[in-house]
Design an enzyme around this catalytic site. Structure first.
Site, PDB file in Angstrom:
ATOM      1  N   THR A 271       0.812  -1.222   0.000  1.00  0.00           N
ATOM      2  CA  THR A 271       0.000   0.000   0.000  1.00  0.00           C
ATOM      3  C   THR A 271       0.839   1.263   0.000  1.00  0.00           C
ATOM      4  OG1 THR A 271      -1.751  -1.114   1.177  1.00  0.00           O
ATOM      5  CG2 THR A 271      -1.775   1.247   1.318  1.00  0.00           C
TER       6      THR A 271
ATOM      7  N   ASP B 146       0.163  -7.039   4.585  1.00  0.00           N
ATOM      8  CA  ASP B 146      -0.569  -8.313   4.682  1.00  0.00           C
ATOM      9  C   ASP B 146       0.317  -9.506   5.037  1.00  0.00           C
ATOM     10  OD1 ASP B 146      -2.893  -6.986   4.137  1.00  0.00           O
ATOM     11  OD2 ASP B 146      -3.094  -7.681   2.070  1.00  0.00           O
TER      12      ASP B 146
ATOM     13  N   THR C  31      -0.124 -22.825  18.851  1.00  0.00           N
ATOM     14  CA  THR C  31      -1.473 -22.454  19.298  1.00  0.00           C
ATOM     15  C   THR C  31      -2.130 -21.470  18.333  1.00  0.00           C
ATOM     16  OG1 THR C  31      -2.798 -21.382  21.019  1.00  0.00           O
ATOM     17  CG2 THR C  31      -0.486 -20.706  20.877  1.00  0.00           C
TER      18      THR C  31
ATOM     19  N   CYS D 119      -4.130 -19.331  19.408  1.00  0.00           N
ATOM     20  CA  CYS D 119      -4.272 -18.075  20.171  1.00  0.00           C
ATOM     21  C   CYS D 119      -3.186 -17.113  19.702  1.00  0.00           C
ATOM     22  CB  CYS D 119      -4.068 -18.319  21.662  1.00  0.00           C
ATOM     23  SG  CYS D 119      -5.304 -19.378  22.388  1.00  0.00           S
TER      24      CYS D 119
HETATM   25  N1  ASP Z   1      -2.600  -5.547   0.326  1.00  0.00           N
HETATM   26  C1  ASP Z   1      -1.516  -4.695   0.785  1.00  0.00           C
HETATM   27  C2  ASP Z   1      -0.236  -5.520   0.762  1.00  0.00           C
HETATM   28  O1  ASP Z   1      -0.030  -6.295   1.643  1.00  0.00           O
HETATM   29  C3  ASP Z   1      -1.800  -4.151   2.128  1.00  0.00           C
HETATM   30  C4  ASP Z   1      -0.736  -3.235   2.708  1.00  0.00           C
HETATM   31  O2  ASP Z   1       0.283  -2.949   2.134  1.00  0.00           O
HETATM   32  O3  ASP Z   1      -0.946  -2.793   3.836  1.00  0.00           O
HETATM   33  O4  ASP Z   1       0.534  -5.396  -0.147  1.00  0.00           O
END
Ligand code: ASP
Length: 343
Positions: A16, A93, A279, A281
């Site tokens: 992003t 991500d 886990t 969690c």
């Molecule tokens: N979809 C984007 C990525 O992981 C999200 C981000 O950069 O925050 O490239």
């Protein structure tokens, strides 16, 4: 003679931070890295020399895979002597996966590798990208008596520096997207950049830096859920060439005690497939044998992932499988912390 400037290399992989809106489709896509630097004139004010390199085709990190990890590792390897610190711009991500994998690939790392990105593109009015990028460069430039302060792979996001292989992306919306629930923050940025020196990784500086390039991707990750069926589990274990399976169990490493479940695990451990218990969690540790519902796992030779994250468990597994470790010692080695990824 004045102090020479620290030399930092920015490695742009996508995400992003460097995206723009495609007005035809209304979705965000990666764009040319050169534009990214034009958008942050503040970088000129930092007291370091910044060089940049970009993947040929920047990606959304949802397309990340081990061949890109290798490309990033090789960029670091070929620039290791020339630069004091490395900043990797990466989509949020899968940033924790890449930071974790790189922590295992970069052996005897004695310089900072700081991963960062942002939730909003750098051109957005309310962007979090500028602070993340500028402070990451400052972290990568920190020196004490001419030596880097940070000597590990870390992740900087929203005023916090974390050990990379301890992080997880917990929030898809908040600026504070990451957390490190099982390890304290390495530093916090406020009016001052407060470094928690006692938590920094201390590598053996006598050993030479090298890059482990062989990763074995023949693994699977299974998340348990009430109602998982024998046929689903069987079909995963029947995958050809499968070398290891990470099972995300409940709580402190617990699972169903139904015989079909334990029998499948037992059969494949006997065939030489490594099974790792972690886990599901977000925080806390596996303690096999603490409850009756995990003691059978311990008995049949399941490996304890202790308090490792899923992201680090994947990177560590692909790395160790690539090392051709004898089957007999694999469990002992996996259960040992190699890069501060588990307690
Ligand atoms: N979809 C984007 C990525 O992981 C999200 C981000 O950069 O925050 O490239």
């Amino acid at each position: 003679m004045g102090k020479s400037k620290t030399r930092i290399i920015l490695i742009y992989t996508g995400g992003t931070i460097g995206m723009v809106k495609d007005f035809k489709t209304n979705s965000l896509k990666a764009f040319n890295f050169k534009n990214l630097l034009d958008r942050i004139p503040e970088l000129q004010l930092l007291e370091c020399d910044i060089h940049t390199v970009s993947l040929k085709k920047p990606i959304d990190s949802s397309n990340m895979n081990p061949s890109y990890w290798l490309q990033i590792a090789e960029i670091i390897e070929s620039n290791y002597q020339k630069f004091d610190g490395f900043v990797v711009l990466h989509g949020s991500d899968t940033m924790s996966y890449t930071a974790s994998a790189l922590s295992f690939m970069l052996d005897n790392l004695a310089k900072p590798v700081v991963f960062t990105g942002s939730q909003l593109p750098i051109g957005d009015l309310r962007t979090d990208a500028k602070e993340n990028l500028i402070t990451s460069i400052q972290v990568a430039s920190m020196q004490d008596k001419g030596k880097p302060v940070v000597k590990e792979v870390c992740l900087y996001f929203e005023y916090k520096l974390y050990r990379g292989n301890r992080t997880t992306k917990l929030n898809a919306e908040n600026f504070q997207a990451f957390a490190s629930l099982n390890y304290p923050d390495l530093a916090e940025s406020g009016v001052h950049l407060k470094v928690n020196h006692e938590y920094l990784f201390k590598p053996n500086l006598r050993k030479k830096f090298k890059v482990n390039k062989v990763l074995n991707e023949n693994i699977a990750v299974v998340k348990l859920y009430p109602g998982i069926t024998e046929s689903v589990l069987k079909s995963i274990f029947e995958t050809s060439n499968l070398k290891a399976v990470i099972i995300e169990t409940y709580g402190a490493g617990n699972c169903t005690t139904e015989s079909w479940f334990i029998d499948i695990l037992k059969k494949y451990i006997f065939k030489g497939v490594h099974i790792i218990n972690i886990t599901q969690c977000a925080g806390g540790s596996v303690m096999m044998g603490h409850y009756e519902t995990s003691s059978l796992l311990k008995k049949i030779g399941v490996i304890s992932g202790k308090d490792i994250t899923t992201e680090a468990a994947v990177g560590k597994l692909m790395f160790l499988l690539g090392q051709n470790i004898p089957a007999k010692t694999f469990k002992t080695i996996y259960e040992k912390p190699l890069r501060g990824e588990m307690n």
